[in-house]
Design an enzyme around this catalytic site. Structure first.
Site, PDB file in Angstrom:
ATOM      1  CB  CYS A   1      -0.971  -0.043   1.174  1.00  0.00           C
ATOM      2  SG  CYS A   1      -2.331   1.129   1.015  1.00  0.00           S
TER       3      CYS A   1
ATOM      4  CG  HIS B   1      -3.494  -3.491   3.456  1.00  0.00           C
ATOM      5  ND1 HIS B   1      -2.458  -2.877   4.105  1.00  0.00           N
ATOM      6  CD2 HIS B   1      -4.189  -2.494   2.867  1.00  0.00           C
ATOM      7  CE1 HIS B   1      -2.514  -1.564   3.929  1.00  0.00           C
ATOM      8  NE2 HIS B   1      -3.563  -1.305   3.171  1.00  0.00           N
TER       9      HIS B   1
ATOM     10  CD  GLU C   1      -0.966  -5.447   6.123  1.00  0.00           C
ATOM     11  OE1 GLU C   1      -0.755  -5.978   5.008  1.00  0.00           O
ATOM     12  OE2 GLU C   1      -1.292  -4.249   6.252  1.00  0.00           O
TER      13      GLU C   1
END
Lengths: 236, 771
Positions: A86, A203, A205
């Site tokens: 990002c 993302h 994560e």
């Protein structure tokens, strides 16, 4: 094996990324302060999401001047693994480690939602855990994620197999409706020519634990750990 | 400077208040002192009209660590962890300047949380705007109003999003509601929640005589001067001239401030800390002194300033954002300063803690203010403002609805109620709020177990096995018609939302948005609201930990409906027990807990069909409500439940439709529902009432068929009506009564309409008419 997560002023996915590396895939990890100039003790460096320096000018435009970026450039040149997620992707583009730029989203709004992305290539250190063509459900959260570059660069990226992730629908078709932000060729993630630096807008994560609705992103971190093990073995 | 009646008027200080100031000081105030009194005695800071009523709220509870009076309330959530949470209004600034007004609302509430030592982990907001549909406008004038409402909404949502997103706190839930009364008075209430170890909680106390007072964060400018005073008066046509009183937010500075403050707190050199919110330097210094029984002396020459030539008056009243006041142990200041410097933030010692319980301000070698703290805090005026009886509406709305339905029947032969449901689903109040929450990062910090769109938001607490559920609820239409019952209904709904997510309700915060307290009928509705809230909070065992009162929400003589917003927090012992509202397995049984009553008054149906907002509000029996909630919670805890959804706005039909398709990541699932048995047990024969009445104390549950007997047994233990009303499956939502289909339509067509409704009204190109 040692991961490093860079903390720029305004990074806000640093803790999340740290959490996944340390708790979910169980690998050693440290935060790297943006003023640090030595990064050679790491094997992989992650530039996390957030709003570095507030991103008031242009996303990533200030962060590229951070002292740590000079050493990260060297680190990348020496073959170290670098991933920008990002805002991290935006910074890598601004710093010239990846080509192109991320413009404002097509509808000019910030978008936070789960999207589908297709794994285009599994021959990078970040995607070995996936199958080619596999569809992943991973969230995006950005206002400037509309990937753009000139035609020559685009031809190069496509020709050299450097588009790693593409926005698609649930069945893996790359359509305009499945493109959340207007990115060229539905590009969600690319790598450099040497394939050791990757940038992606989604993302991973945030999709690493099933409790949060998807663990499809875990493969990115597992791939990195696997690749590092191989690299370390080779080095030895 | 001579203090004239005009000057007092500009400062919103009455003659009797001025006399009191002179008494407390024993002399005439200086100009700076007058300014200080005017903000500290403003309604916004002093709660002068509400304080005597707020005392009636229950504020005791086992879980309570910090009740009202601090920057935020704190409750114990187990394993040594605490949650600090609070909600605050930013209504006035958001009307004048939607983007910055809303953004700084988020900034303020986040500082309230981290000033207690807690890292913010979740935000929510409750928003109210005027109508946004083309069809809401009847003439050129109202078309302009509609367009302005859209711009206000777009600006507010963007402001809330940009601030929270950049700061890095997930905005996990909230509510949005529309009504005429908010056209000139939008309501923007921002909620935040943070986590802190019990032994690491910080308070806004200036303890330790001789300790240093340190100013940290952004520089002081002329923005926001008299913000608190602005928020304490009604607006007139000159409201736009007050734009300079709105502050400008900088989420980046706030993020740095957060990290630096938490680091300095861990370091142990900080004694007390308080955010400079409303009334900035003034409130932080006198409140910290008052809480500790000490005094504070500050030298304004040392305050970091953004512009030159600022007067003492301006500096004391500035509401520049992203600033904090810290009291540090003498001799350990260096540690604090170094941490802030590392984060590239200003940090300057500007004064010290004294023993005389006074706020003393020095500027250019002159004492410009010297006031006993108590005069600004405990001795601030308190009013028991006059009240007058209010009319409780009991109009019979049934004939009006029947008449409208009859008209529709000729148009939609055989499918009139299906059409009514479709109209409700696309009405802005009931339509999906995806347009809003898609602009908020609701996943950062990777704790969001249940994303926006279900009854309550759920975040896990990484450090424990638990999750927290939170919800914001209000129904202003009910509160307008019957403030006391409306408040009870709001608390009940909030608790029901928490329970449907699998959590045990723990504690409450609240934001009370009202018109002018100087109007006796408003004051009565305020008082009634307090009693209603108190009553319901006692039933659920949820103490009120703090909150905010916002009066004077009126422009050009038109006030908002009484709008008490309830923020409830609940705990789920095992993170994975979090439950959502949507059906998930074909073949599951659909059960309905509770009974439907004759409750079409004040309903969305009535408003949508007839444009009327009248009638008796739904009847709530708190004992029944509690039993229904206990049944649901116990069933979820026993692992018997696949989904649970509260029936409220729009009634059973809307709730069933939401169960079918509100999941953000799953294809819609149909259901076949038969209401015969439910109609009988409720004693209601009218189809429209069964479908659209907003009776409380009802929950729709889906469960695997083999678990149904166990749930029924639980329900009978609690004396709760529990009927199997249908089955999940197919592509249609079909609801029948006495063998006839009342509703029959494909859920995907409902879903598309419901999901795209807000975007349809807000994303079209609008003429940016200058007004």
């Amino acid at each position: 094996m040692k991961f490093g997560v860079v903390v720029f002023p305004g990074s806000n996915c640093d803790h999340d990324t740290y959490h996944v590396v340390s708790k979910v895939i169980g690998q050693p990890v440290d935060f790297i302060w943006h003023k640090e100039e030595q990064v050679d003790r790491y094997d992989a460096i992650i530039l996390p999401g957030g709003f570095s320096y507030g991103d008031y000018l242009r996303s990533g435009a200030i962060a590229r001047f951070s002292p740590v970026m000079r050493s990260i450039k060297q680190f990348a040149q020496d073959g170290g693994l670098v991933m920008g997620i990002c805002n991290g992707f935006q910074i890598l583009c601004e710093a010239g480690l990846l080509p192109g730029a991320l413009l404002r989203n097509r509808d000019l709004k910030f978008i936070c939602e789960h999207v589908n992305i297709r794994v285009e290539r599994t021959d990078t250190a970040f995607t070995t855990a996936y199958e080619s063509g596999q569809v992943l459900s991973i969230p995006i959260a950005h206002g400037e994620g509309n990937y753009f570059c000139d035609q020559r660069t685009l031809d190069e990226l496509e020709g050299e197999g450097r588009v790693i992730f593409r926005y698609c629908d649930a069945s893996g078709r790359v359509t305009d409706e499945a493109n959340p932000n207007g990115s060229l060729n539905n590009i969600a993630g690319i790598c450099n020519r040497e394939r050791n630096v990757i940038g992606l807008m989604p993302h991973p994560e945030r999709a690493a634990e099933s409790l949060l609705g998807s663990s499809d992103g875990r493969g990115v971190f597992l791939s990195m750990a696997d690749s590092l093990r191989e690299m370390i073995k080779l080095r030895a | 400077m001579n203090i004239t009646p005009e000057l007092l008027d500009q400062h919103n200080i009455s003659e009797s208040e001025y006399e009191r100031i002179k008494d407390l000081l024993g002399r005439e105030p200086s100009f700076t002192e007058l300014g200080i009194f005017s903000v500290m005695w403003s309604e916004h800071c002093s709660y002068k009209s509400s304080k005597i009523h707020l005392r009636r709220l229950p504020t005791e509870g086992e879980c309570l660590v910090q009740g009202p009076g601090e920057n935020a309330g704190i409750v114990d959530i187990g394993d040594g962890w605490c949650a600090a949470f609070k909600i605050e209004s930013h209504n006035h600034p958001s009307f004048i300047e939607p983007y910055q007004g809303a953004a700084t609302g988020v900034g303020g509430i986040l500082r309230d949380i981290f000033t207690m030592g807690a890292r913010p982990v979740a935000a929510m907001n409750s928003l109210r705007f005027g109508p946004i549909r083309d069809e809401d406008a009847k003439d050129d004038e109202s078309r302009k109003v509609v367009q302005r409402n859209r711009r206000i909404m777009a600006g507010v949502v963007k402001g809330l999003g940009d601030y929270g997103n950049a700061f890095g706190v997930p905005t996990v839930g909230g509510e949005v509601w529309f009504s005429d009364c908010y056209s000139l008075n939008p309501l923007v209430n921002a909620f935040a929640l943070g986590l802190v170890r019990r032994e690491q909680i910080f308070y806004g106390k200036a303890e330790g005589i001789g300790n240093s007072v340190i100013y940290v964060g952004a520089k002081t400018g002329r923005d926001g001067i008299h913000g608190a005073t602005m928020a304490s008066a009604e607006f007139d046509e000159a409201a736009m001239e007050k734009r300079p009183t709105v502050q400008v937010g900088d989420p980046f500075a706030e993020k740095l401030l957060l990290e630096a403050c938490l680091e300095a707190m861990r370091d142990g050199a900080i004694v007390g800390i308080q955010d400079m919110g409303a009334a900035g330097l003034t409130s932080s210094s006198c409140e910290m002194g008052a809480r500790a029984g000490t005094g504070i002396e500050i030298n304004l020459d040392l305050v970091p300033q953004r512009e030159t030539g600022m007067t003492a008056y301006e500096m004391m009243l500035s509401e520049s954002q992203e600033r904090m006041l810290i009291v540090s142990e003498v001799g350990r200041e260096r540690q604090v300063l170094e941490i802030f410097q590392r984060w590239d933030l200003d940090a300057v010692i500007i004064g010290r803690v004294t023993d005389d319980q006074r706020l003393r301000v020095v500027h250019k070698g002159v004492v410009v203010a010297d006031i006993p703290n108590i005069a600004l805090t405990d001795e601030a005026p308190r009013y028991d403002r006059p009240q007058t009886a209010i009319h409780i509406n009991n109009d019979d709305v049934a004939p009006g609805i029947a008449e409208e339905l009859k008209k529709l029947e000729t148009e939609f032969v055989g499918g009139c109620l299906t059409e009514v449901l479709r109209r409700l689903l696309v009405s802005p109040n009931l339509a999906s709020k995806e347009w809003v929450y898609r602009q908020y990062d609701h996943m950062v910090r990777t704790n969001s177990v249940v994303l926006p769109g279900s009854d309550a938001a759920v975040i896990r607490v990484k450090e424990t096995r638990r999750s927290l559920a939170m919800s914001l609820d209000a129904n202003a239409r009910y509160c307008r018609l019957n403030p006391r019952e409306g408040a009870r209904l709001a608390v009940a709904e909030s608790a029901r939302n928490i329970v449907c997510s699998g959590a045990r309700p723990l504690a409450v915060t609240n934001c009370l948005n009202f018109a002018s307290p100087e109007r006796p009928e408003i004051m009565r509705s305020f008082s009634e609201t307090i009693d209603g809230m108190a009553d319901a909070c006692r039933t659920f065992g949820t103490p009120v930990t703090g909150g905010n009162v916002s009066f004077y929400n009126e422009t050009e003589g038109r006030g908002v409906y009484p709008t008490p917003v309830i923020g409830m927090l609940g705990v789920i012992e095992e993170a994975r027990d979090a439950t959502t509202q949507w059906f998930s397995e074909p073949g599951d049984s659909v059960l309905l807990l509770g009974r439907t009553g004759n409750d079409l008054g004040a309903s969305e149906l009535l408003s949508e069909l007839t444009g009327l907002e009248t009638g008796a509000v739904p009847k709530l029996d708190l004992k029944t409500e509690k039993s229904v909630q206990d049944t649901c919670l116990e069933a979820i805890g026993a692992g018997l439940v696949r989904s649970a959804h509260d029936c409220s706005d729009g009634g059973l039909a809307v709730a069933l439709a939401e169960c079918c398709f509100s999941s953000y990541r799953r294809d819609a699932l149909g259901a076949r529902i038969d209401l015969d048995a439910h109609a009988e047990v409720s004693g209601i024969g009218d189809a429209a009432t069964l479908l659209f009445a907003e009776s409380p104390s009802r929950i729709i549950i889906s469960a695997s068929p083999e678990n149904v007997p166990a749930i029924e047994e639980l329900a009978s233990k609690f004396g709760v009506a529990c009927l199997r009303i249908g089955e999940v499956g197919g592509g249609n939502l079909t609801v029948s009564l006495n063998g006839a289909n009342l509703i029959d339509a494909s859920v995907s067509s409902f879903e598309t309409a419901w999901r795209s409704a807000l975007s349809f009204h807000l994303d079209r190109p609008t003429q940016m008419a200058a007004d």
